[in-house]
Write an enzyme that holds these catalytic residues in place. Structure first.
Site, mmCIF file in Angstrom:
data_model
loop_
_atom_site.group_PDB
_atom_site.id
_atom_site.type_symbol
_atom_site.label_atom_id
_atom_site.label_comp_id
_atom_site.label_asym_id
_atom_site.label_seq_id
_atom_site.Cartn_x
_atom_site.Cartn_y
_atom_site.Cartn_z
ATOM 1 N N GLU A 257 73.909 -23.354 -19.773
ATOM 2 C CA GLU A 257 74.685 -23.392 -18.314
ATOM 3 C C GLU A 257 76.223 -22.969 -18.531
ATOM 4 O O GLU A 257 76.786 -23.761 -18.609
ATOM 5 C CB GLU A 257 74.726 -24.814 -17.135
ATOM 6 N N CYS A 291 82.814 -24.784 -12.787
ATOM 7 C CA CYS A 291 81.968 -23.827 -12.729
ATOM 8 C C CYS A 291 81.533 -22.478 -11.680
ATOM 9 O O CYS A 291 81.276 -21.692 -11.328
ATOM 10 C CB CYS A 291 80.312 -23.664 -14.001
HETATM 11 C C1 UN1 Z 1 80.094 -27.632 -13.039
HETATM 12 O O1 UN1 Z 1 80.727 -27.186 -12.497
HETATM 13 O O2 UN1 Z 1 79.727 -27.431 -14.378
HETATM 14 O O3 UN1 Z 1 77.854 -27.621 -7.096
HETATM 15 C C2 UN1 Z 1 78.966 -28.589 -12.165
HETATM 16 C C3 UN1 Z 1 78.930 -28.419 -7.842
HETATM 17 C C4 UN1 Z 1 79.331 -29.612 -8.466
HETATM 18 C C5 UN1 Z 1 78.546 -29.074 -10.214
HETATM 19 C C6 UN1 Z 1 78.941 -28.484 -10.769
HETATM 20 N N1 UN1 Z 1 77.778 -30.097 -8.081
HETATM 21 O O4 UN1 Z 1 80.276 -28.054 -7.638
#
Ligand code: UN1
Length: 504
Positions: A257, A291
């Site tokens: 990821e 992310c």
């Molecule tokens: C991340 O930034 O690694 O969808 C995960 C989202 C959150 C998870 C982000 N539920 O922004």
């Protein structure tokens, strides 16, 4: 109360004992003020290999416990997370610098995946398949995979572990967690809650969940160890590119990821009030350190000036400051390096012809001189130059114009990453096009909401340089199990498949 006193009280209530971790390998600072809040030792490679050995032993026992009973352990963990949501969420805010509501939301995400996993523990379904041979039956069986190594990033210091661990545990797999070097305290706190959940749970072996602390050297032991069945790693594309081939070399499994470079298309028919709210949360929320954060805004030329103005106005009025105080919406970046990277990206964008419409400067916060606070920036770009195609983990929103929706979709797709995306439109044909085969190429494609803030019920992850992994909901559980195809003959004949005849 000052942060250190508050921290001590929280760690006490969560049952965290740092005695065994005292040392000076990891100097932990709170991004809120930059002050040192802990000094811990790293696990040695030998200790980490030992943890894998113990996890392997745990696997041999845990895989025999019926899955719904394994779910019961996750249910207990979820109950403890509910009970301690306030404290654990505050610890996330202190260690990762999130505003209080987002720290709490992260723990809620853990609770949600625990609930999901409890239900999943009774639904590890295989299929039965029609055999072409008389008197035969085919079926799929899902078995526990083995030890799962979970490597997580600072920005979701606890939720990402929970996405993995809650499912891994119900699937029959022990977990070893290497958290970010920047956020070891939240990991130790979750570990303490897990220990409490497991304490009087008679069916669980020792060392079902373990934490190892440290940097790449510790991660590499997990990555290279043949007894780690799955490496689930969240972080940069560079990190994923290093891990992937090493795990593949030993024929292990990877769930990656990695980076995102998420875009939103804003069409002329969009509800602009809704769009602006979605943009501000997605681009400036979590100080642009998800992310899934919105990094590229692709706006129809007919409304580009208006959208840029409204978003810039909204950015200009965002309360930036101490994330632990009520009212703050934008907290600090994780550290100075992140602030430097943001400044460098903005300089590059400017030399590419970009115009900074708002933000980008450092912000001094009273009583938090050591924190890296920045004003979220909007940068209007003449073209999608290299810096726009690069993920900078900071609140910079590049805007680009389009005149044809097909071009907007091409722009959205024309980056190496493929995590999340969205379109704001009132036109159902555009909306359907965006989620169709010729639409967004991302793992997440939304309509009339931003690209961030996903619920746990869907599979989470992305394509291309994002790494291809899927975590959390839908059928992501399958990553934590191995599949066997079984053909059972209940006849007294031995017909061969494909009509093959062999001998009499
Ligand atoms: C991340 O930034 O690694 O969808 C995960 C989202 C959150 C998870 C982000 N539920 O922004």
């Amino acid at each position: 109360m000052d942060i250190r006193d508050n921290l001590e009280a929280i760690l006490g209530r969560l049952g965290v004992d740092l005695t065994a971790w005292k040392g000076d390998d990891l100097i932990v600072r709170t991004p809120v003020t930059g002050e040192v809040i802990a000094s811990l030792r790293a696990s040695t490679p030998v200790e980490t290999a030992g943890a894998v050995g113990r996890a392997r032993e745990a696997f041999l026992a845990w895989r025999l416990v019926p899955a719904p009973r394994r779910g019961e352990l996750v249910r207990r963990l979820g109950a403890l997370l509910r009970e301690h949501k306030g404290d654990l969420g505050m610890l996330v805010s202190i260690e990762a610098g999130k505003i209080v509501s987002e720290g709490q939301g992260e723990v809620q995400e853990m609770i949600d995946i625990c609930d999901f996993a409890v239900g999943q523990s009774r639904q590890l379904y295989g299929r039965t398949i029609a055999s072409e041979r008389p008197g035969h039956r085919m079926m799929e069986t899902w078995h526990p995979l083995g030890v799962v190594g979970v490597i997580t990033a600072f920005n979701f210091p606890v939720a990402v572990w929970a996405w993995n661990a809650a499912l891994a545990l119900v699937c029959g797999d022990p977990v070893i967690w290497k958290p970010s070097e920047k956020t070891p305290l939240t990991a130790l706190a979750v570990d303490a809650l897990f220990r409490e959940a497991v304490a009087d749970f008679n069916d669980a072996p020792e060392d079902l969940s373990q934490v190892v602390l440290g940097g790449a050297a510790v991660g590499e032991v997990l990555v290279d160890h043949r007894d780690v069945g799955l490496i689930s790693a969240t972080g940069s594309t560079r990190m994923g590119a290093a891990i992937g081939p090493r795990v593949a070399a030993r024929f292990g499994r990877c769930l990656l990821e990695l980076g995102g470079n998420n875009a939103m298309v804003v069409a002329p028919s969009a509800d602009l009030g809704l769009a602006v709210r979605a943009i501000v949360f997605a681009a400036a929320g979590t100080a642009g350190q998800r992310c899934t954060s919105l990094r590229r805004l692709i706006v129809h030329e007919s409304i580009r000036a208006e959208v840029e103005r409204r978003v810039s106005d909204a950015f200009a009025s965002l309360p930036i400051g101490n994330p632990l105080l009520p009212g703050t919406l934008v907290g600090p970046l994780i550290d100075e390096r992140a602030a430097d990277a943001m400044a460098a990206a903005i300089e590059q964008a400017k030399s590419d012809g970009g115009r900074v419409l708002v933000g980008g400067e450092r912000v001094a916060i009273e009583g938090a001189a050591g924190g890296s606070y920045v004003a979220p920036a909007v940068v209007s770009m003449p073209a999608p130059t290299q810096i726009v195609r690069t993920e900078t983990f900071a609140p910079i929103l590049y805007t680009l114009g389009y005149s044809d929706v097909a071009d907007a979709i091409s722009l959205q797709n024309d980056v190496p990453q493929g995590l999340s995306s969205s379109i704001m439109t009132g036109d159902m044909r555009e909306a359907e096009l965006f989620v169709s085969v010729t639409g967004s190429d991302c793992g997440i494609a939304n309509v009339n909401i931003g690209p961030s803030g996903a619920e746990i019920g869907g599979a989470f992850g992305g394509e291309k340089e994002t790494g291809g992994g899927r975590e959390a909901g839908s059928d992501s559980w399958k990553a934590y199990m191995r599949r066997a195809t079984n053909t059972v003959n209940f006849s007294d004949e031995l017909p061969l498949a494909q009509g093959v005849r062999f001998g009499a």
